[in-house]
Design a protein around this motif. Structure first.
Motif, PDB file in Angstrom:
ATOM      1  N   SER A  72       0.797  -1.056   0.071  1.00  0.00           N
ATOM      2  CA  SER A  72      -0.100   0.067   0.047  1.00  0.00           C
ATOM      3  C   SER A  72       0.681   1.289  -0.020  1.00  0.00           C
ATOM      4  O   SER A  72       0.644   2.216  -0.780  1.00  0.00           O
ATOM      5  CB  SER A  72      -0.886   0.032   1.154  1.00  0.00           C
ATOM      6  N   ALA A  73       2.096   1.148   0.989  1.00  0.00           N
ATOM      7  CA  ALA A  73       2.848   2.253   1.084  1.00  0.00           C
ATOM      8  C   ALA A  73       3.553   2.637  -0.407  1.00  0.00           C
ATOM      9  O   ALA A  73       3.627   3.810  -1.029  1.00  0.00           O
ATOM     10  CB  ALA A  73       3.912   2.210   2.035  1.00  0.00           C
ATOM     11  N   ARG A  74       3.960   1.527  -1.170  1.00  0.00           N
ATOM     12  CA  ARG A  74       4.585   1.561  -2.452  1.00  0.00           C
ATOM     13  C   ARG A  74       3.672   2.252  -3.503  1.00  0.00           C
ATOM     14  O   ARG A  74       3.918   3.066  -4.195  1.00  0.00           O
ATOM     15  CB  ARG A  74       5.146   0.293  -2.992  1.00  0.00           C
ATOM     16  N   LEU A  75       2.327   1.499  -3.459  1.00  0.00           N
ATOM     17  CA  LEU A  75       1.383   2.194  -4.454  1.00  0.00           C
ATOM     18  C   LEU A  75       0.978   3.670  -4.246  1.00  0.00           C
ATOM     19  O   LEU A  75       0.747   4.416  -5.251  1.00  0.00           O
ATOM     20  CB  LEU A  75       0.143   1.199  -4.389  1.00  0.00           C
ATOM     21  N   ALA A  80       1.353   9.330  -6.185  1.00  0.00           N
ATOM     22  CA  ALA A  80       2.006  10.663  -5.792  1.00  0.00           C
ATOM     23  C   ALA A  80       2.884  11.264  -6.721  1.00  0.00           C
ATOM     24  O   ALA A  80       2.975  12.325  -6.812  1.00  0.00           O
ATOM     25  CB  ALA A  80       2.536  10.520  -4.481  1.00  0.00           C
ATOM     26  N   ARG A  81       3.667  10.592  -7.720  1.00  0.00           N
ATOM     27  CA  ARG A  81       4.574  10.798  -8.606  1.00  0.00           C
ATOM     28  C   ARG A  81       3.748  11.549  -9.869  1.00  0.00           C
ATOM     29  O   ARG A  81       4.789  12.005 -10.653  1.00  0.00           O
ATOM     30  CB  ARG A  81       5.456   9.758  -8.908  1.00  0.00           C
ATOM     31  N   PHE A  82       2.712  11.558  -9.844  1.00  0.00           N
ATOM     32  CA  PHE A  82       1.781  12.013 -11.176  1.00  0.00           C
ATOM     33  C   PHE A  82       1.099  13.236 -10.658  1.00  0.00           C
ATOM     34  O   PHE A  82       0.619  13.165  -9.826  1.00  0.00           O
ATOM     35  CB  PHE A  82       0.989  10.979 -11.726  1.00  0.00           C
ATOM     36  N   GLN A  87      -3.879   9.811 -14.484  1.00  0.00           N
ATOM     37  CA  GLN A  87      -2.901   9.025 -14.518  1.00  0.00           C
ATOM     38  C   GLN A  87      -2.168   8.429 -13.458  1.00  0.00           C
ATOM     39  O   GLN A  87      -1.703   7.170 -13.196  1.00  0.00           O
ATOM     40  CB  GLN A  87      -1.855   9.697 -15.399  1.00  0.00           C
ATOM     41  N   GLY A  88      -2.036   9.154 -12.161  1.00  0.00           N
ATOM     42  CA  GLY A  88      -1.616   8.536 -11.100  1.00  0.00           C
ATOM     43  C   GLY A  88      -2.576   7.272 -10.502  1.00  0.00           C
ATOM     44  O   GLY A  88      -2.166   6.322  -9.982  1.00  0.00           O
TER      45      GLY A  88
END
Length: 201
Positions: A72-75, A80-82, A87-88
């Protein structure tokens, strides 16, 4: 020398057992993992395992909870990068499916987990997953990026599709090829939720 608080000692014992079990489950699988091996690896006894987790299955549940939190943390980091919320959202959903290619996740979460604990839709993490997806869809609707009449129902359908895709990949004879097929189809599926998507009627 001051003794550690009991709560800290309990947390350390649990953490050692979970780490040792996670290593064993990831390497040799649940069925072949010996309780004696991973209690010895943690420098603890079977008694400690039974006291804290009730047995091997309880330890698997704890390992799955830990891996799920990490996923979950990775996802969340992916989305958050977009700068574009749509798109995120898509990349977060696709990222979940692609995690099925990772050996530890594949073996523990998608092969042994369902075999031992039953249908993943009944696991304790599911309500939180559905809430998160529902909230993401509500935000996309509010931003005018998604055309969704019932965010919760749609979240359940998206969750079901992504989980089924992950299980398909994990059980496939060619996970890499299956992942590419699943991701391509899943992206097309999500496009139907986007505002302005062509009607099929």
């Amino acid at each position: 020398m001051a003794h550690k608080p009991r709560s800290e000692m309990i947390a350390e014992t649990r953490a050692k057992l979970v780490a040792a079990a996670r290593d064993a489950f990831g390497r040799v699988g649940y069925a072949n993992a010996s309780m004696d091996d991973f209690t010895a690896g943690a420098g603890l006894t079977r008694g400690a395992l039974y006291h804290h987790f009730g047995g091997k299955q309880g330890l698997l549940e704890a390992v799955i909870t830990q891996i799920d939190a990490e996923m979950s943390a990775r996802l969340n980091g992916v989305s958050a990068r977009f700068s574009d919320p749509w798109q995120g959202f898509v990349e977060e959903c696709v990222g979940y499916i692609e995690m099925a290619l990772e050996p530890e996740i594949q073996r523990i979460m998608l092969l042994d987990g369902p075999a031992v604990l039953g249908n993943p839709f009944n696991w304790p993490n599911q309500p939180g997953c559905i809430r998160s997806l529902t909230n993401s869809l509500k935000r996309l609707v509010a931003d005018g990026q998604a055309d969704v009449a019932d965010p919760e129902a749609t979240a359940r359908l998206v969750s079901g599709a992504s989980l089924h895709a992950s299980l398909w990949i994990a059980n496939s004879d060619d996970p890499e090829a299956t992942s590419k097929r699943a991701v391509a189809a899943f992206k097309r599926l999500l496009e139907g939720l986007r505002t302005g998507a062509p009607s099929s009627g």
